[in-house]
Design an enzyme around this catalytic site. Structure first.
Site, PDB file in Angstrom:
ATOM      1  N   SER A 110     129.136  21.015 -32.148  1.00 56.41           N
ATOM      2  CA  SER A 110     130.481  20.628 -32.796  1.00 56.41           C
ATOM      3  C   SER A 110     131.539  21.392 -31.960  1.00 56.41           C
ATOM      4  CB  SER A 110     130.346  21.188 -33.986  1.00 56.41           C
ATOM      5  OG  SER A 110     130.038  22.668 -34.105  1.00 56.41           O
ATOM      6  N   GLN A 112     134.103  24.072 -31.954  1.00 54.75           N
ATOM      7  CA  GLN A 112     133.964  25.213 -32.691  1.00 54.75           C
ATOM      8  C   GLN A 112     134.545  26.617 -32.130  1.00 54.75           C
ATOM      9  OE1 GLN A 112     129.701  26.969 -32.066  1.00 54.75           O
ATOM     10  NE2 GLN A 112     129.362  24.739 -32.166  1.00 54.75           N
ATOM     11  N   HIS A 114     134.481  31.112 -32.904  1.00 54.09           N
ATOM     12  CA  HIS A 114     133.562  32.081 -33.623  1.00 54.09           C
ATOM     13  C   HIS A 114     134.693  33.191 -34.054  1.00 54.09           C
ATOM     14  CE1 HIS A 114     129.993  30.182 -32.782  1.00 54.09           C
ATOM     15  NE2 HIS A 114     130.047  30.529 -31.327  1.00 54.09           N
ATOM     16  N   LYS A 137     130.815  36.910 -33.260  1.00 58.06           N
ATOM     17  CA  LYS A 137     129.858  36.333 -32.511  1.00 58.06           C
ATOM     18  C   LYS A 137     130.368  35.958 -31.184  1.00 58.06           C
ATOM     19  CE  LYS A 137     126.714  32.303 -32.932  1.00 58.06           C
ATOM     20  NZ  LYS A 137     126.565  30.829 -33.300  1.00 58.06           N
ATOM     21  N   GLU A 139     129.737  35.250 -27.390  1.00 52.61           N
ATOM     22  CA  GLU A 139     128.215  34.695 -27.110  1.00 52.61           C
ATOM     23  C   GLU A 139     128.485  34.353 -25.514  1.00 52.61           C
ATOM     24  OE1 GLU A 139     128.013  31.310 -29.585  1.00 52.61           O
ATOM     25  OE2 GLU A 139     128.474  29.867 -28.195  1.00 52.61           O
ATOM     26  N   HIS A 280     135.171  25.945 -28.054  1.00 56.08           N
ATOM     27  CA  HIS A 280     134.180  25.307 -27.163  1.00 56.08           C
ATOM     28  C   HIS A 280     133.106  24.404 -27.961  1.00 56.08           C
ATOM     29  CE1 HIS A 280     132.317  28.828 -29.223  1.00 56.08           C
ATOM     30  NE2 HIS A 280     131.112  28.329 -28.895  1.00 56.08           N
ATOM     31  N   ARG A 299     133.963  25.122 -37.621  1.00 54.24           N
ATOM     32  CA  ARG A 299     133.938  23.803 -37.030  1.00 54.24           C
ATOM     33  C   ARG A 299     134.980  22.887 -37.200  1.00 54.24           C
ATOM     34  NH1 ARG A 299     128.738  25.343 -39.281  1.00 54.24           N
ATOM     35  NH2 ARG A 299     127.169  25.283 -37.587  1.00 54.24           N
ATOM     36  N   LYS A 305     128.759  18.534 -40.850  1.00 55.96           N
ATOM     37  CA  LYS A 305     129.084  19.773 -41.683  1.00 55.96           C
ATOM     38  C   LYS A 305     130.566  19.900 -41.926  1.00 55.96           C
ATOM     39  CE  LYS A 305     124.680  22.220 -39.481  1.00 55.96           C
ATOM     40  NZ  LYS A 305     124.425  23.448 -38.912  1.00 55.96           N
TER      41      LYS A 305
END
Length: 433
Positions: A110, A112, A114, A137, A139, A280, A299, A305
């Site tokens: 997706s 998205q 964070h 988050k 990453e 991203h 998302r 979702k």
């Protein structure tokens, strides 16, 4: 409190999301099968998307020898985490500050972002069924096969060029917002509040465009590309990406994100870092991923979702930079040899080191010593087999493909290759420095 062995195997868990590679094509499935997770058997018709290694309560690892939840074991043996880590990250309950993963991607994830720590806490308090923990988050994705991703906003002149070259994109957006963006994007001054505001208005308008218009314009765009007609300024690589995205998610607004987000190709061994508020979407390939210990995702496209567009739009940084700004520079790890490569993103929760012991040629090397670290580690073997030795050579553990093991704080280890193939491991760790 009894003492615990400083190095021991743990059982990872698998996640079967729709975007994962299927059956034995998935490295997640390969590693899970090789590590002999009890009850795990590959179904050739099922997707295997993620391998989780850590203490996140959604899907925690267990100690292999006892089947005890890893966080419970670490809470009982605090010396394995170390006092500095416990104090810095409030880890007395045994929860590590990082979550380690392997991802196997067949279809795009997706669009998205964070949340940062403050936003994560607010979203968790307000929507605990959606945002399941209060942590941020950041990453890092480290490619283990050729890997493609959308990451961060393109520089403003690149977005402006696509607005001018791709009428299907431009016609989705309100003309005053497009005109203001084109005016701002031509500015020679460094990006500031006006540039960020213009980008935010443009992106918000795109993500909230009328669904009927999105389907109509994406259909026209794809038909044009399939006919072989690409206008001047339209990158053939992006044309190919748009056709792939439409095949996977026909008529989705995420298709148009190919024009506003950087499209990167990583070779094995290359990595990108994405901080809070950076948009991203991973497109394809397989990677080692490490992040703060969270599962929070906001998302807005390429997903069945919840699409939380308001929170996504409000939480982005709107930094518009070349993809090179997201690439993680590497260096040699501590006092180790060139066989150990360090990936050290600009956050305190984790770093990753890759160990590659070569089996032949001028680079042949059979072992590698890592000095004691000030915090805990989790390691996965992705190629070959061998041993890990610690405690002044008194203790050894046989390790091979798919094995995941924990290394306690302040433990010197030696990785020893056996056999005729390369021996490759990835080690995630944290230190309170």
């Amino acid at each position: 409190m009894s003492s615990s062995q400083a190095v021991f195997k743990i059982l990872p868990t698998t996640q079967q999301y729709d975007w994962g590679k299927t059956g034995k094509n998935s490295k997640v499935a390969q590693f899970a099968s090789a590590s002999q997770i009890p009850g795990f058997k590959i179904d050739e018709g099922s997707p295997y998307a993620e391998l989780w290694m850590g203490t996140h309560p959604k899907s925690p690892s267990h100690v292999r020898s006892s089947n005890q939840v890893l966080s419970e074991h670490l809470a009982q043996h605090s010396e394995l985490i170390g006092t500095p880590i416990i104090e810095k990250f409030d880890a007395a309950n045994g929860n590590l500050p990082f979550l380690f993963k392997v991802l196997s991607i067949e279809k795009v994830l997706s669009i998205q972002t964070h949340p940062d720590k403050k936003t994560a806490e607010a979203l968790h308090a307000q929507f605990p069924d959606i945002y399941k923990d209060p942590n941020h988050k950041p990453e890092m994705a480290l490619a283990i096969t050729p890997f493609q991703a959308l990451c961060g906003f393109r520089p403003l002149p690149e977005i402006a060029a696509y607005l001018n070259s791709t009428p299907e994109l431009k016609s989705l957006l309100p003309p005053p917002i497009v005109d203001e963006f084109l005016k701002i994007s031509n500015s020679t001054t460094p990006a500031g509040p006006e540039e960020k505001a213009a980008l935010k208005n443009l992106f918000a308008s795109l993500m909230m465009a009328d669904e009927t218009a999105i389907k109509t314009k994406s259909g026209a765009l794809v038909a044009r590309y399939k006919s072989g007609e690409a206008y001047h300024g339209e990158d053939p690589d992006v044309v190919k990406l748009v056709l792939t995205l439409d095949k996977q998610f026909p008529g989705d607004i995420g298709i148009f994100c190919a024009y506003v987000l950087n499209y990167v190709h990583l070779r094995p061994g290359e990595a990108i870092f994405l901080g809070a508020g950076e948009p991203h979407a991973y497109v394809s390939g397989e990677c080692i991923e490490c992040m703060a210990n969270s599962d929070n995702v906001i998302r807005a496209g390429f997903t069945p979702k919840l699409r939380d567009i308001p929170n996504l739009v409000s939480g982005l940084t709107y930094n518009a930079t070349p993809p090179s700004n997201h690439v993680v520079n590497t260096e040699r790890f501590r006092n180790a040899s060139s066989a150990s490569t360090l990936y050290d993103p600009p956050i305190p929760e984790f770093s990753v080191v890759r160990v590659k012991l070569s089996s032949e040629g001028d680079k042949k090397k059979d072992s590698e010593i890592h000095p004691p670290l000030g915090g805990p580690s989790i390691v996965i073997v992705t190629e070959g087999h061998g041993k890990v030795r610690w405690n002044s050579d008194a203790d050894t553990l046989d390790i091979g493909l798919g094995d995941v093991f924990f290394i306690g704080a302040a433990t010197q280890v030696e990785f020893i290759s056996e056999g005729d193939s390369d021996f490759v491991l990835y080690r995630a760790f944290v230190e309170a420095v």
